[in-house]
Design a protein around this motif. Structure first.
Motif, PDB file in Angstrom:
ATOM      1  N   ASP A 113       0.835  -1.212   0.000  1.00 25.97           N
ATOM      2  CA  ASP A 113       0.000   0.000   0.000  1.00 25.97           C
ATOM      3  C   ASP A 113       0.863   1.253   0.000  1.00 25.97           C
ATOM      4  OD1 ASP A 113      -2.364  -1.363  -0.101  1.00 25.97           O
ATOM      5  OD2 ASP A 113      -2.956  -0.980   1.983  1.00 25.97           O
ATOM      6  N   TYR A 114       2.010   1.183   0.666  1.00 22.25           N
ATOM      7  CA  TYR A 114       2.937   2.320   0.630  1.00 22.25           C
ATOM      8  C   TYR A 114       3.554   2.448  -0.764  1.00 22.25           C
ATOM      9  CZ  TYR A 114       6.869   5.410   1.634  1.00 22.25           C
ATOM     10  OH  TYR A 114       7.763   6.464   1.606  1.00 22.25           O
ATOM     11  N   LYS A 120      -0.577   7.488   1.647  1.00 20.48           N
ATOM     12  CA  LYS A 120      -0.149   8.723   0.976  1.00 20.48           C
ATOM     13  C   LYS A 120       0.763   9.560   1.857  1.00 20.48           C
ATOM     14  CE  LYS A 120      -4.000   8.928  -2.193  1.00 20.48           C
ATOM     15  NZ  LYS A 120      -4.969   9.775  -2.888  1.00 20.48           N
ATOM     16  N   LYS A 121       1.745  10.181   1.208  1.00 21.78           N
ATOM     17  CA  LYS A 121       2.692  11.028   1.927  1.00 21.78           C
ATOM     18  C   LYS A 121       2.530  12.481   1.497  1.00 21.78           C
ATOM     19  CE  LYS A 121       6.103   9.348  -1.366  1.00 21.78           C
ATOM     20  NZ  LYS A 121       6.669   8.046  -1.627  1.00 21.78           N
ATOM     21  N   HIS A 122       3.022  13.389   2.320  1.00 20.33           N
ATOM     22  CA  HIS A 122       2.947  14.814   1.958  1.00 20.33           C
ATOM     23  C   HIS A 122       4.289  15.514   2.117  1.00 20.33           C
ATOM     24  CE1 HIS A 122       2.103  14.921   6.376  1.00 20.33           C
ATOM     25  NE2 HIS A 122       2.904  15.958   6.315  1.00 20.33           N
ATOM     26  N   GLU A 123       5.343  14.737   2.454  1.00 22.19           N
ATOM     27  CA  GLU A 123       6.673  15.320   2.620  1.00 22.19           C
ATOM     28  C   GLU A 123       7.694  14.521   1.828  1.00 22.19           C
ATOM     29  OE1 GLU A 123       7.995  15.584   6.654  1.00 22.19           O
ATOM     30  OE2 GLU A 123       6.447  17.028   7.232  1.00 22.19           O
ATOM     31  N   LEU A 124       8.765  15.201   1.425  1.00 21.39           N
ATOM     32  CA  LEU A 124       9.900  14.516   0.813  1.00 21.39           C
ATOM     33  C   LEU A 124      10.716  13.832   1.906  1.00 21.39           C
ATOM     34  CD1 LEU A 124      11.107  17.283  -1.670  1.00 21.39           C
ATOM     35  CD2 LEU A 124       9.947  15.155  -2.266  1.00 21.39           C
ATOM     36  N   THR A 125      11.404  12.766   1.542  1.00 25.31           N
ATOM     37  CA  THR A 125      12.314  12.118   2.482  1.00 25.31           C
ATOM     38  C   THR A 125      13.739  12.235   1.966  1.00 25.31           C
ATOM     39  OG1 THR A 125      11.910   9.997   1.390  1.00 25.31           O
ATOM     40  CG2 THR A 125      10.633  10.470   3.367  1.00 25.31           C
ATOM     41  N   VAL A 147       4.905   4.205  13.099  1.00 28.36           N
ATOM     42  CA  VAL A 147       4.684   5.442  12.355  1.00 28.36           C
ATOM     43  C   VAL A 147       3.277   5.932  12.696  1.00 28.36           C
ATOM     44  CG1 VAL A 147       6.303   4.851  10.541  1.00 28.36           C
ATOM     45  CG2 VAL A 147       3.918   4.167  10.308  1.00 28.36           C
ATOM     46  N   PHE A 148       2.988   7.163  12.297  1.00 25.39           N
ATOM     47  CA  PHE A 148       1.813   7.888  12.752  1.00 25.39           C
ATOM     48  C   PHE A 148       0.955   8.192  11.514  1.00 25.39           C
ATOM     49  CE2 PHE A 148       0.893  11.874  15.620  1.00 25.39           C
ATOM     50  CZ  PHE A 148      -0.455  11.768  15.358  1.00 25.39           C
ATOM     51  N   ALA A 209       0.892  11.022   8.789  1.00 23.30           N
ATOM     52  CA  ALA A 209       0.871  12.303   9.496  1.00 23.30           C
ATOM     53  C   ALA A 209       2.295  12.660   9.913  1.00 23.30           C
ATOM     54  CB  ALA A 209      -0.057  12.224  10.710  1.00 23.30           C
ATOM     55  N   ASP A 210       2.957  11.728  10.591  1.00 25.33           N
ATOM     56  CA  ASP A 210       4.309  11.959  11.087  1.00 25.33           C
ATOM     57  C   ASP A 210       5.084  10.656  10.944  1.00 25.33           C
ATOM     58  OD1 ASP A 210       6.259  13.548  12.155  1.00 25.33           O
ATOM     59  OD2 ASP A 210       5.439  13.650  14.180  1.00 25.33           O
ATOM     60  N   GLY A 211       6.344  10.762  10.565  1.00 30.55           N
ATOM     61  CA  GLY A 211       7.161   9.558  10.426  1.00 30.55           C
ATOM     62  C   GLY A 211       7.368   9.141   8.982  1.00 30.55           C
ATOM     63  N   HIS A 212       7.608  10.113   8.103  1.00 30.48           N
ATOM     64  CA  HIS A 212       7.815   9.791   6.685  1.00 30.48           C
ATOM     65  C   HIS A 212       9.056   8.918   6.472  1.00 30.48           C
ATOM     66  CE1 HIS A 212       4.721  12.792   5.911  1.00 30.48           C
ATOM     67  NE2 HIS A 212       4.700  12.392   4.652  1.00 30.48           N
ATOM     68  N   HIS A 213      10.137   9.198   7.213  1.00 33.50           N
ATOM     69  CA  HIS A 213      11.352   8.399   7.025  1.00 33.50           C
ATOM     70  C   HIS A 213      11.172   6.987   7.560  1.00 33.50           C
ATOM     71  CE1 HIS A 213      13.126  12.461   6.475  1.00 33.50           C
ATOM     72  NE2 HIS A 213      13.851  11.805   5.586  1.00 33.50           N
ATOM     73  N   ARG A 214      10.500   6.850   8.704  1.00 29.39           N
ATOM     74  CA  ARG A 214      10.252   5.526   9.249  1.00 29.39           C
ATOM     75  C   ARG A 214       9.341   4.720   8.330  1.00 29.39           C
ATOM     76  NH1 ARG A 214       8.744   7.239  15.202  1.00 29.39           N
ATOM     77  NH2 ARG A 214       9.166   9.276  14.293  1.00 29.39           N
TER      78      ARG A 214
END
Length: 415
Positions: A113-114, A120-125, A147-148, A209-214
């Motif tokens: 799914d990721y 879905k993400k909203h930030e670059l890693t 992750v959050f 929400a939080d934890g894009h790198h994780r």
């Protein structure tokens, strides 16, 4: 549709949870982790910040540090400080801050799914940060920290969670650092497990929400394991990673503010005059002034607070990125006037988020460390979801979620 599954969590016995639990690895440095762990050998910092077991100054990226994480994880299990549940189940994790409680479901989120964008993400890693967390997942063969995620509000799940919340939790404690309450319930009933799985299956998307790198690291390690297993079937535990999923409307996003070291050669008067091009500038006095609505900013300069209201035409209401205050301030103040082009790399800017408040902005400017401060109105969860749905990426340092998830309440093994 979002695919999730229950899992056999690895958890501290009830009487040890306050010894084991910790803040997330990325909200404190090595020295702070060393101090918080103190002489507590059960602190999760020995697994998530294992450099504290080496002499001061040892790099957290030293290969020995990753190996120590795995050794400590095994030690915690051997000593009974972490024990795996016998049954696959879900968990409810509640956080209470300033009288408001938000309830999250701890689930196994689906790696594919990721990879396919259902999550879905909203930030670059950044690749270096991803690789650090990938090493940590690989060496432990586990997601030590969750992750959050956010999910669209769901009344069926809301009612189920409220039913459990009316019962006695498995864990219930006040974290010493933030003073917030943390509670955990175990969902072992098969009928309730089936309802949760099915309700998530109806959701077109989940949102980081939080934890894009994780999230990236966990999914990439899962994908690696799929390729490495010649007998891969798709139901292995490594196909999932641990996430705490909250209803979007419950989440609290705080302002994420900016402090700058100089005015790009301008005097205060020249800077204020230049701001008039795109903002209505009003002097507010010496008392701390907080933005009251979207497209209003607070500026602290020379001991005075100003309100800056973006003029019509400086943003596009139909552009999910261009309408964001973080984008307006980046374009029209930081870039156009101060020539700070890259928020990720510039040493002329710093960021103040979370619970520190506007008093911290004032302190850093009054001390002479910084020249001026800019306070923003918080981003909404709806804005984040709209951006994620559009496939776009938010500007850096746009969101600060609070309270942070505590680590060590549940761990997910990949085998």
């Amino acid at each position: 549709m979002a695919i999730i599954k229950p899992f056999k969590g690895i958890r501290p016995p009830k009487e040890l949870v306050e010894k084991v639990e910790s803040r997330p690895y990325d909200v404190l440095n090595s020295e702070e982790a060393r101090e918080e762990a103190g002489d507590n050998e059960m602190s999760l910092y020995h697994i998530i910040k294992p450099e504290i077991d080496f002499p001061e100054g040892t790099s957290e990226y030293d290969p020995r540090v990753y190996e120590k994480a795995a050794a400590n994880f095994q030690k915690f299990q051997d000593n009974g400080w972490l024990v795996q549940d016998d049954k696959e189940q879900y968990y409810i994790y509640a956080q209470t801050m300033n009288g408001k409680t938000q309830y999250g479901l701890v689930v196994g989120a689906y790696v594919n799914d990721y990879l396919t964008g259902v999550i879905k993400k909203h930030e670059l890693t950044r690749r270096d940060k991803e690789e650090d967390r990938m090493k940590h997942v690989r060496v432990n063969n586990a997601n030590i920290e969750p992750v959050f995620f956010a999910y669209p509000d769901n009344e069926v799940l809301n009612q189920l969670i409220n039913r459990y919340a009316a019962t006695e939790p498995e864990y219930d404690f006040i974290a010493p650092i933030d003073g917030f309450r943390h509670q955990l319930w175990v969902i072992s009933d098969n009928a309730d497990i089936a309802v949760i799985t099915e309700e998530f299956r109806k959701m077109p998307s989940l949102y980081i929400a939080d934890g894009h790198h994780r999230s990236a690291a966990a999914a990439l390690v899962g994908a690696e394991k799929q390729k490495q297993n010649p007998n891969h079937k798709g139901d292995e535990e490594y196909n999932y990673f641990m996430a705490v999923c909250f209803q979007a409307s419950q989440l609290t996003i705080l302002d994420y503010n900016r402090v700058v070291k100089d005015l790009n050669g301008m005097s205060s008067e020249q800077f204020l005059e230049a701001l008039n091009k795109n903002f209505v500038v009003e002097k507010k006095g010496a008392e701390i002034y907080k933005p009251a609505k979207l497209h209003e900013f607070s500026l602290y300069l020379d001991g005075e607070w100003y309100s800056l209201t973006a003029k019509e035409g400086t943003y596009d209401n139909n552009d999910p990125i261009g309408v964001l205050d973080v984008d307006i301030s980046s374009r029209l103040i930081l870039d156009e006037l101060l020539e700070i082009k890259d928020l990720r790399s510039s040493n002329r800017i710093d960021f103040v988020g979370g619970l520190r408040g506007l008093g911290e902005l004032k302190r850093r400017v009054d001390s002479g460390e910084m020249r001026a401060a800019l306070a923003l109105y918080p981003v909404s969860m709806k804005q984040i979801m709209d951006i994620a749905d559009s496939g776009k990426i938010m500007p850096p340092k746009a969101t600060w979620f609070e309270p942070k998830l505590r680590s060590g309440l549940v761990i997910h093994k990949l085998v």
